[in-house]
Design a protein around this motif. Structure first.
Motif, PDB file in Angstrom:
ATOM      1  N   VAL A 119       7.061  34.107  35.298  1.00 30.24           N
ATOM      2  CA  VAL A 119       7.745  34.705  36.354  1.00 30.24           C
ATOM      3  C   VAL A 119       9.156  35.575  36.222  1.00 30.24           C
ATOM      4  CG1 VAL A 119       8.918  34.096  38.554  1.00 30.24           C
ATOM      5  CG2 VAL A 119       6.786  32.748  37.791  1.00 30.24           C
ATOM      6  N   SER A 120       9.898  34.829  34.983  1.00 27.47           N
ATOM      7  CA  SER A 120      10.882  35.711  34.795  1.00 27.47           C
ATOM      8  C   SER A 120      10.610  37.209  34.167  1.00 27.47           C
ATOM      9  CB  SER A 120      11.985  35.003  33.725  1.00 27.47           C
ATOM     10  OG  SER A 120      12.302  33.724  34.283  1.00 27.47           O
ATOM     11  N   TYR A 121       9.513  37.231  33.265  1.00 27.90           N
ATOM     12  CA  TYR A 121       9.437  38.459  32.839  1.00 27.90           C
ATOM     13  C   TYR A 121       8.852  39.478  34.035  1.00 27.90           C
ATOM     14  CZ  TYR A 121       6.857  42.112  29.861  1.00 27.90           C
ATOM     15  OH  TYR A 121       6.487  43.539  29.542  1.00 27.90           O
ATOM     16  N   ARG A 122       8.052  38.879  34.890  1.00 28.58           N
ATOM     17  CA  ARG A 122       7.689  39.792  36.082  1.00 28.58           C
ATOM     18  C   ARG A 122       8.831  40.068  36.862  1.00 28.58           C
ATOM     19  NH1 ARG A 122       3.820  39.866  40.168  1.00 28.58           N
ATOM     20  NH2 ARG A 122       4.402  41.676  41.706  1.00 28.58           N
ATOM     21  N   GLY A 123       9.972  39.366  36.882  1.00 30.82           N
ATOM     22  CA  GLY A 123      11.207  39.678  37.644  1.00 30.82           C
ATOM     23  C   GLY A 123      11.923  40.873  36.864  1.00 30.82           C
ATOM     24  N   PHE A 124      12.010  40.787  35.530  1.00 28.68           N
ATOM     25  CA  PHE A 124      12.576  41.808  34.743  1.00 28.68           C
ATOM     26  C   PHE A 124      12.037  43.120  35.002  1.00 28.68           C
ATOM     27  CE2 PHE A 124      13.124  38.334  30.960  1.00 28.68           C
ATOM     28  CZ  PHE A 124      14.271  37.612  31.659  1.00 28.68           C
ATOM     29  N   LYS A 125      10.823  43.212  34.986  1.00 28.08           N
ATOM     30  CA  LYS A 125       9.838  44.364  35.149  1.00 28.08           C
ATOM     31  C   LYS A 125       9.987  44.875  36.544  1.00 28.08           C
ATOM     32  CE  LYS A 125       8.230  45.924  32.037  1.00 28.08           C
ATOM     33  NZ  LYS A 125       8.506  46.768  30.785  1.00 28.08           N
ATOM     34  N   ASP A 126      10.118  44.160  37.443  1.00 30.01           N
ATOM     35  CA  ASP A 126       9.958  44.615  39.048  1.00 30.01           C
ATOM     36  C   ASP A 126      11.060  43.934  39.774  1.00 30.01           C
ATOM     37  OD1 ASP A 126       9.263  45.048  41.513  1.00 30.01           O
ATOM     38  OD2 ASP A 126       7.139  44.167  41.311  1.00 30.01           O
ATOM     39  N   PRO A 127      12.264  44.705  39.975  1.00 31.98           N
ATOM     40  CA  PRO A 127      13.409  44.326  40.478  1.00 31.98           C
ATOM     41  C   PRO A 127      13.201  44.047  42.337  1.00 31.98           C
ATOM     42  CG  PRO A 127      13.702  46.564  39.673  1.00 31.98           C
ATOM     43  CD  PRO A 127      12.336  46.203  39.555  1.00 31.98           C
ATOM     44  N   SER A 128      12.009  44.725  43.037  1.00 35.63           N
ATOM     45  CA  SER A 128      11.485  44.262  44.180  1.00 35.63           C
ATOM     46  C   SER A 128      11.113  43.021  44.111  1.00 35.63           C
ATOM     47  CB  SER A 128      10.533  45.159  44.863  1.00 35.63           C
ATOM     48  OG  SER A 128       9.520  44.998  44.074  1.00 35.63           O
ATOM     49  N   PHE A 129      10.310  42.360  43.163  1.00 36.12           N
ATOM     50  CA  PHE A 129       9.860  40.961  42.930  1.00 36.12           C
ATOM     51  C   PHE A 129      10.996  40.056  42.707  1.00 36.12           C
ATOM     52  CE2 PHE A 129       8.419  37.662  40.344  1.00 36.12           C
ATOM     53  CZ  PHE A 129       7.266  37.105  40.877  1.00 36.12           C
ATOM     54  N   PHE A 130      11.828  40.387  41.829  1.00 38.74           N
ATOM     55  CA  PHE A 130      13.144  39.519  41.547  1.00 38.74           C
ATOM     56  C   PHE A 130      13.846  39.395  43.068  1.00 38.74           C
ATOM     57  CE2 PHE A 130      17.441  39.045  40.625  1.00 38.74           C
ATOM     58  CZ  PHE A 130      17.443  38.259  39.443  1.00 38.74           C
ATOM     59  N   ASP A 131      14.050  40.397  43.789  1.00 33.17           N
ATOM     60  CA  ASP A 131      14.921  40.127  45.128  1.00 33.17           C
ATOM     61  C   ASP A 131      14.089  39.546  46.040  1.00 33.17           C
ATOM     62  OD1 ASP A 131      16.870  41.820  44.104  1.00 33.17           O
ATOM     63  OD2 ASP A 131      16.226  43.623  44.814  1.00 33.17           O
ATOM     64  N   ARG A 132      13.018  39.499  45.967  1.00 30.17           N
ATOM     65  CA  ARG A 132      12.071  38.843  47.060  1.00 30.17           C
ATOM     66  C   ARG A 132      12.156  37.166  46.822  1.00 30.17           C
ATOM     67  NH1 ARG A 132       8.226  41.850  46.618  1.00 30.17           N
ATOM     68  NH2 ARG A 132       6.570  40.797  45.250  1.00 30.17           N
ATOM     69  N   TYR A 133      12.507  36.957  45.525  1.00 25.63           N
ATOM     70  CA  TYR A 133      12.138  35.379  45.484  1.00 25.63           C
ATOM     71  C   TYR A 133      13.733  34.658  44.816  1.00 25.63           C
ATOM     72  CZ  TYR A 133       7.301  35.864  45.802  1.00 25.63           C
ATOM     73  OH  TYR A 133       5.892  36.384  46.438  1.00 25.63           O
ATOM     74  N   ALA A 134      14.530  35.527  44.666  1.00 25.69           N
ATOM     75  CA  ALA A 134      15.986  35.174  44.020  1.00 25.69           C
ATOM     76  C   ALA A 134      16.396  34.232  45.260  1.00 25.69           C
ATOM     77  CB  ALA A 134      16.870  36.288  43.685  1.00 25.69           C
ATOM     78  N   PHE A 135      17.370  33.369  44.863  1.00 27.11           N
ATOM     79  CA  PHE A 135      18.232  32.393  45.938  1.00 27.11           C
ATOM     80  C   PHE A 135      19.411  33.446  46.414  1.00 27.11           C
ATOM     81  CE2 PHE A 135      21.935  29.893  46.563  1.00 27.11           C
ATOM     82  CZ  PHE A 135      21.641  29.067  47.546  1.00 27.11           C
ATOM     83  N   GLN A 136      19.388  33.564  47.728  1.00 27.86           N
ATOM     84  CA  GLN A 136      20.541  34.165  48.369  1.00 27.86           C
ATOM     85  C   GLN A 136      20.794  33.794  49.658  1.00 27.86           C
ATOM     86  OE1 GLN A 136      19.753  38.560  48.474  1.00 27.86           O
ATOM     87  NE2 GLN A 136      21.505  38.833  50.162  1.00 27.86           N
ATOM     88  N   ILE A 137      22.090  33.394  49.841  1.00 25.00           N
ATOM     89  CA  ILE A 137      22.586  32.521  50.968  1.00 25.00           C
ATOM     90  C   ILE A 137      22.040  33.122  52.443  1.00 25.00           C
ATOM     91  CG2 ILE A 137      24.648  31.907  52.215  1.00 25.00           C
ATOM     92  CD1 ILE A 137      24.230  30.472  49.584  1.00 25.00           C
ATOM     93  N   ASP A 138      22.364  34.514  52.726  1.00 25.69           N
ATOM     94  CA  ASP A 138      21.878  35.024  53.872  1.00 25.69           C
ATOM     95  C   ASP A 138      20.417  35.115  54.000  1.00 25.69           C
ATOM     96  OD1 ASP A 138      22.659  36.465  56.093  1.00 25.69           O
ATOM     97  OD2 ASP A 138      22.123  38.331  55.374  1.00 25.69           O
ATOM     98  N   LYS A 139      19.405  35.251  53.026  1.00 24.05           N
ATOM     99  CA  LYS A 139      17.984  35.032  53.348  1.00 24.05           C
ATOM    100  C   LYS A 139      17.615  33.478  53.502  1.00 24.05           C
ATOM    101  CE  LYS A 139      17.516  39.352  52.086  1.00 24.05           C
ATOM    102  NZ  LYS A 139      16.996  40.296  52.789  1.00 24.05           N
ATOM    103  N   VAL A 140      18.293  32.724  53.100  1.00 19.64           N
ATOM    104  CA  VAL A 140      17.960  31.248  53.444  1.00 19.64           C
ATOM    105  C   VAL A 140      18.396  30.749  54.774  1.00 19.64           C
ATOM    106  CG1 VAL A 140      18.139  28.970  52.436  1.00 19.64           C
ATOM    107  CG2 VAL A 140      17.795  30.563  50.817  1.00 19.64           C
ATOM    108  N   LEU A 141      19.630  31.004  54.976  1.00 20.01           N
ATOM    109  CA  LEU A 141      20.249  30.455  56.167  1.00 20.01           C
ATOM    110  C   LEU A 141      19.936  31.483  57.480  1.00 20.01           C
ATOM    111  CD1 LEU A 141      23.880  29.544  55.107  1.00 20.01           C
ATOM    112  CD2 LEU A 141      21.979  27.942  55.293  1.00 20.01           C
ATOM    113  N   VAL A 142      19.875  32.599  57.163  1.00 21.37           N
ATOM    114  CA  VAL A 142      19.666  33.654  58.439  1.00 21.37           C
ATOM    115  C   VAL A 142      18.359  33.638  58.572  1.00 21.37           C
ATOM    116  CG1 VAL A 142      19.785  35.692  59.509  1.00 21.37           C
ATOM    117  CG2 VAL A 142      21.814  34.593  58.290  1.00 21.37           C
ATOM    118  N   TYR A 143      17.376  34.054  57.699  1.00 18.47           N
ATOM    119  CA  TYR A 143      15.928  34.291  57.625  1.00 18.47           C
ATOM    120  C   TYR A 143      15.233  33.143  57.168  1.00 18.47           C
ATOM    121  CZ  TYR A 143      17.826  39.079  57.906  1.00 18.47           C
ATOM    122  OH  TYR A 143      18.454  40.233  58.254  1.00 18.47           O
ATOM    123  N   LYS A 144      15.673  31.922  57.266  1.00 19.27           N
ATOM    124  CA  LYS A 144      15.103  30.478  56.674  1.00 19.27           C
ATOM    125  C   LYS A 144      14.069  30.730  55.843  1.00 19.27           C
ATOM    126  CE  LYS A 144      17.174  29.437  60.456  1.00 19.27           C
ATOM    127  NZ  LYS A 144      18.575  28.612  60.295  1.00 19.27           N
TER     128      LYS A 144
END
Length: 275
Positions: free
Chosen positions: A17-42
């Motif tokens: 999974v990490s290697y996929r994230g290294f190669k694909d920034p959109s994949f990384f952003d889609r699954y990374a921990f981010q406060i706003d994405k968790v609290l606002v967008y559930k």
């Protein structure tokens, strides 16, 4: 470590999974921990998926080496199912503590398996408090002493925020792992009570303290750049800023789901803030 052990599978998944994230920034952003994405967008899946992403090869390799070192003997003793339960508890527990501490920092993001790894480490301390732990050039010390030292170091790191290390995830993951280990093996409460108290009490006390005294967290933001004491004006502005963020979340929820989706408490908050 067995070839098909749970820990081996977890290491493989982290690398994949990490290697996929290294190669694909959109994949990384889609699954990374981010406060706003968790609290606002559930987007709660990020509490788990972020634990399989890393920021680079050094980060990934260090975490996987640590997981390999601490997982072998523990998994052989407690079994693959309990090992996976503790690992998952640490993964989620670390992110939940980060979520609470950084709840007013919508752009805060983090990745890495550190919370889960510290859950494995602290659960091993709960079960084998006399185990020796040493890193590289540091001398080996008893597990309970290492646990206490790291809890204190994590508390200092959370309050000072002088580096980019996720101390909150480490502390939350470690404590979650230790608590789950005790639930799985309640006899440890009697057999290893000293180690459990020495490690767990400072961590729990600190978490309770910041629940009631959130301003004690000297996290770098607009009002804490130099870690100076809060003035009355600072406290007022910080409170207004937090209220505005709460209001923004309520309005976003109304926009997405309608006003009928608000709970009674949320309706009261909206009425109060609207004044």
């Amino acid at each position: 470590m067995a070839i098909f052990s749970v820990s081996t599978i977890l290491i493989f998944l982290n690398i994949l999974v990490s290697y996929r994230g290294f190669k694909d920034p959109s994949f990384f952003d889609r699954y990374a921990f981010q406060i706003d994405k968790v609290l606002v967008y559930k987007d709660y899946k990020r509490l788990v998926t972020s634990g399989f992403l890393h920021v680079g090869w050094p980060h990934l390799l260090f975490n996987m080496f640590s997981l390999y070192i601490f997982s072998g003997s523990l998994e052989s003793v407690i079994g693959p199912v309990n090992f996976l339960i503790i690992y998952t508890a640490g993964l989620i527990g670390g992110d939940l503590l980060s979520l609470f501490i950084h709840r007013y920092h919508p752009d805060y993001s983090a990745v890495g398996a550190s919370g889960a790894i510290f859950a494995i480490m602290f659960s091993a301390i709960a079960i084998f408090p006399g185990m020796k732990i040493g890193f590289f050039f540091l001398p080996a010390i008893p597990g309970w002493l290492f646990g206490l030292a790291y809890v204190l170091f994590s508390i200092y790191g959370i309050r000072s925020r002088t580096n980019n290390i996720g101390h909150d995830a480490h502390l939350g993951g470690g404590l979650a792992g230790m608590l789950v280990a005790v639930l799985l093996y309640p006899s440890m409460i009697i057999e290893n009570s000293f180690a459990l108290l020495v490690v767990a009490v400072p961590a729990i006390a600190f978490i309770l303290f910041i629940l009631y005294k959130p301003h004690a967290l000297l996290i770098d933001n607009y009002f804490f750049k130099n870690h100076r004491p809060l003035t009355v004006e600072d406290k007022y502005n910080l409170n207004k800023r937090n209220q505005q963020q709460d209001l923004d979340k309520l309005l976003e929820k109304i926009h997405q789901r309608g006003i009928d989706s608000l709970s009674k408490k949320e309706r009261e908050m909206l009425k109060e803030y609207s004044k």
